[in-house]
Design a protein around this motif. Structure first.
Motif, mmCIF file in Angstrom:
data_model
loop_
_atom_site.group_PDB
_atom_site.id
_atom_site.type_symbol
_atom_site.label_atom_id
_atom_site.label_comp_id
_atom_site.label_asym_id
_atom_site.label_seq_id
_atom_site.Cartn_x
_atom_site.Cartn_y
_atom_site.Cartn_z
ATOM 1 N N ASP A 72 -6.821 2.236 0.685
ATOM 2 C CA ASP A 72 -7.798 2.475 -0.359
ATOM 3 C C ASP A 72 -7.200 3.354 -1.457
ATOM 4 N N ILE A 73 -8.035 3.709 -2.424
ATOM 5 C CA ILE A 73 -7.563 4.428 -3.602
ATOM 6 C C ILE A 73 -7.047 5.827 -3.272
ATOM 7 N N SER A 74 -7.510 6.405 -2.164
ATOM 8 C CA SER A 74 -7.086 7.768 -1.809
ATOM 9 C C SER A 74 -5.592 7.842 -1.512
ATOM 10 N N ASN A 75 -4.990 6.715 -1.127
ATOM 11 C CA ASN A 75 -3.558 6.699 -0.802
ATOM 12 C C ASN A 75 -2.708 6.023 -1.882
ATOM 13 N N ALA A 76 -3.333 5.690 -3.012
ATOM 14 C CA ALA A 76 -2.588 5.026 -4.083
ATOM 15 C C ALA A 76 -1.623 6.000 -4.753
ATOM 16 N N ILE A 77 -0.495 5.479 -5.202
ATOM 17 C CA ILE A 77 0.499 6.285 -5.915
ATOM 18 C C ILE A 77 -0.022 6.558 -7.329
#
Length: 568
Positions: A2-7
């Motif tokens: 999900d977005i929490s782990n996006a670079i």
């Protein structure tokens, strides 16, 4: 993932690998078009898989988006094809391979020429109700026409496309439900006449690709890279086609923002952007907002209400507090213009309100039933009059392709009436616009369009004369739905992808209650589509943001400290 782990990318100029599938989360004002153009240029400069016959497919949601990207790409045209998803599938799947479905659906292949919004004529409706034994539905011709135009393709539980209604009440006409078994009969009648709807392009292309998998290999050979902008607006059938293409060889990149997913009425699901994944897909996000002031961005962050995606102004661009204007929309427009420099753009949730404001209908009411009697004229005269008015109104906003289409549609029974004749007729009418725009339809028809249409009787006497004498040109013009946002009055949907110095959001007066405002600005739930639509509206503003509401209680005023509040 999900977005929490996006670079997190520092900005839209940052380079990412060209041979990885990727998804980019990019909010309003993040410079995603700049990112997309830079990524295309990076592929063109460094890829060894491109040639004049092997290109990058760059797909975006609107024709406006296509024009914007093309204007920025400049010297890369030989290696990039920029198009909408419908344009891409029509050109590369439907048009060359429709013959594959001819035996199943009996298409008149020589008569298929493009795709457009199909509006069933009275004669088509009569044929359909007779063939499907639903003659009772013809009593409400306009309701039936509108219902059939809301039919949409979707994926069934077994993964096959089926036609139906997104909302069950869309299929109810005059208290009767349209038989589900008759949906395909309507489509087949249209197809037999060479009428392909935009939505049909998706479903028929999917059917072709399901039936003949070798066409996927052709697409992969032609397009080693497929980049899709505004992916949050993608319907499930589109997503499935992209997955099929990306199964091997082709690299796919998708860019979007699920908080700006506002097309559920076309089958889009805001959750699908987060859920979409491909093998080896990398995830990125850009939290910059170069468009809006810090004061506006602060409110946008409140509405998003997200822990792992918080926008900021990299330039620390400061401005005035957004303003809540409490009172009538007319007073709000006047006040907003006083308070800002430059052009004010007025955004509304529904097309009716946008047209009420555009045409200055001060009683605030559009009577759609006025067109209903026009549509039900048995000789199609009323419908043809409406199509001429559509042509004129589209011409006013430089929508020339649509203008020509509607003029030809109005004169379709004249075999000698082509593009040239349509252009001549439009010019003649625009030259006389000031003479008929404030008059009635009787005057408009008898004195300005009678000679250019297939000859029918002039409007001369009886009930129909009384009706058209009372019906004003502007009342009918206000019912026209302009296909693209082209002036200062726009629906929120038609403002998408654009930005303006000054924005006034007029929240629909009817059915307004303070819970709408509270749910939107104080206890925001971005999962609700209405909140996402309003979020899109607020995020168009660069300098000044105004919101007009009919009324506001003292209890809510104390909770809206990020706004200046003015009673009108």
């Amino acid at each position: 993932m999900d977005i929490s782990n996006a670079i997190t990318l520092e900005n839209s100029d940052e380079i990412i690998p060209i041979e990885d599938n990727f998804k980019l989360f990019a909010g309003p004002g993040a410079g995603k078009t700049r990112f997309l153009v830079n990524h295309i240029k990076n592929i063109v400069s460094n890829s060894k898989r491109l040639s004049k016959t092997r290109k990058i497919a760059c797909i975006t949601y609107t024709n406006t988006g296509v024009d914007t990207i093309k204007s920025r790409l400049k010297n890369t045209g030989d290696y990039v094809e920029v198009t909408t998803i419908h344009g891409f599938l029509y050109k590369h799947v439907l048009k060359p391979y429709l013959w594959i479905l001819k035996e199943e659906y009996n298409f008149p292949l020589g008569d298929i020429n493009g795709h457009f919004e199909v509006e069933p004529t009275y004669s088509l409706l009569k044929t359909w109700v007779r063939n499907t034994r639903q003659n009772h539905l013809i009593n409400d011709q306009l309701g039936l026409k509108n219902a059939l135009m809301k039919l949409k393709w979707r994926l069934s539980s077994d993964g096959n496309p089926e036609v139906g209604y997104i909302k069950a009440h869309h299929g109810i006409v005059g208290g009767y439900s349209i038989m589900g078994t008759s949906y395909m009969a309507y489509k087949k009648i249209c197809w037999a006449k060479g009428l392909i709807d935009h939505d049909d392009v998706l479903a028929l292309s999917y059917k072709i690709l399901q039936k003949e998998k070798w066409i996927l290999e052709v697409l992969r050979t032609k397009f080693p890279y497929v980049l899709i902008d505004e992916f949050q607006d993608t319907a499930p059938i589109q997503s499935k086609i992209i997955e099929m293409i990306a199964d091997k060889e082709t690299i796919v990149g998708v860019i979007g923002d699920y908080c700006q997913s506002i097309y559920s009425f076309q089958g889009a699901d805001h959750k699908k952007f987060n859920e979409f994944t491909l093998n080896g897909m990398e995830h990125y996000k850009i939290e910059n907002n170069y468009r809006s002031t810090e004061e506006i961005i602060s409110i946008l962050n409140d509405v998003r209400n997200e822990e792992h995606f918080i926008q900021y102004s990299p330039d620390k661009k400061s401005g005035k507090k957004p303003k809540l204007l409490v009172g009538s929309c007319w007073n709000a427009i006047t006040k907003s213009k006083e308070l800002c420099c430059g052009t004010l753009h007025i955004l509304t949730y529904k097309n009716d309100l946008s047209n009420i404001l555009r045409y200055g209908i001060e009683d605030g009411y559009l009577d759609n039933t006025k067109y209903e009697q026009m549509y039900q004229e048995p000789n199609d005269r009323g419908n043809n009059i409406f199509n001429v008015i559509r042509s004129i109104e589209h011409t006013k906003y430089s929508q020339f392709k649509d203008a020509i289409y509607y003029m030809k549609k109005a004169c379709r029974k004249n075999n000698d009436f082509g593009d040239r004749e349509a252009i001549i007729a439009i010019k003649q009418l625009m030259d006389n616009y000031d003479k008929f725009k404030d008059g009635n339809i009787t005057n408009f028809y008898n004195n300005y369009i009678y000679d250019i249409m297939e000859k029918k009787n002039k409007i001369s006497r009886g009930k129909i004369r009384n009706y058209y004498d009372k019906l004003k040109y502007n009342e009918v013009a206000a019912l026209v739905n302009i296909s693209d946002g082209v002036d200062i009055y726009r629906t929120i949907h038609k403002s998408k992808g654009d930005e303006f110095d000054n924005v006034l959001l007029v929240i629909q007066p009817e059915n307004y209650n303070e819970k709408i405002l509270s749910d939107f600005l104080i206890n925001s739930d971005i999962g609700k589509e209405k909140n996402r639509i309003y979020y899109v509206a607020l995020s168009r503003a660069k300098e000044n943001l105004f919101i007009n509401i009919p009324e506001l209680s003292e209890g809510l005023r104390t909770k809206l400290d990020k706004f200046d509040i003015t009673d009108l």
